[in-house]
Design a protein around this motif. Sequence first.
Motif: not given
Length: 346
Positions: A139-140, A143, A147, A210-211, A213-214, A300-301
């Motif tokens: 996931l990093d 990021a 994304g 998904q994050s 924000e995405t 945040g996901y």
Amino acid sequence: MHLFLIRHGETVDNVAGLLAGRRDSALTNHGYEQGRRLGDYLADTRQPLTRIFASPLQRAYKTASLLAAKQSTRDLTVSTVPYLMERDFGFYEGKTNAVRKGPDRERHKKEPGFVDVESKDALARRADMFLDQHLLPMLDDEADFGGAAEHLVAIVSHGILLSSLWRRLLLRLGPKSVTVSRDVVASQGPVVLAHLGGWSNTGFLELSVQSAETDASSRSNTAAVSPAASSEDAVTAADVSLPRSPSVTAIDAVPPQLMTESSEAELPTDQLDTVGDVSVTKDAVDPERSEVEHLRLLAGYHTTILVVNGQQHLTGLKRQRGGIGRAEHDDKQQTMTTFFKRARKD
């Protein structure tokens, strides 16, 4: 990140009804065909995989290799991870579950060299090790690229280990961060997040992580859908960002505080609270604070459950007759078609 948690194909020990945790039971011919069909299905209906992890036991590794062989991803290989091995049944390896749960358990403990079944706590620790050392660091990577570079990951393992892995992942998820596919709700009814059901041979759990924000940007032009809304009224993030994935209904569920690994596996249905179309355990036990503090939480996901025990690839598949389908698969054996073609050529 897009995830597929996949059980291996049918094995000789599956057919015989024997416990095969660390036993390196081989795929049957039918199990090989299940894996081959899954490889075709994923290649035809999903975006190309970027990583494949597998248990080193041959039933999982060979199933994973069948997936890799059909992918267009360049230089895609299968990474074997010992943490993904099945539960060790100790003394009961190669025996039936009836023997394991029979009246002679106390007598078995007195047998020379008796080794007990691996504990659920030990399974949970192995699942955590895989998450922290192999999966979540990816996931990093996403990021770092804002994304733009999504990982599509297949994890090929065993039914009991996969159940533990899902529960340990679920423990990391934030409140109101899980969405359930409308297709899953329609086919299975109310969903208990901690117990999504068993994995059939080559059955898969499909997830999108998904994050926020995405996920929010993909939902920016859509209205929230109540559980009572018509499915035809919903246009969702999965429809926008994940082509050919199942449609998703916007049901935000609070993931349950998971039962401790030493607790009973299931709760009676009268101990369930239903939230929309999602059920959560009412009297579940909170994990120890010290247990939670060391875990990497996915704040945040947003996670979407797209498919539970997917078996679409097995439609129309029939077992070969005459015992052939149940027999151990040999990579060197020829199919009947290959045999006769070669005979004509000679």
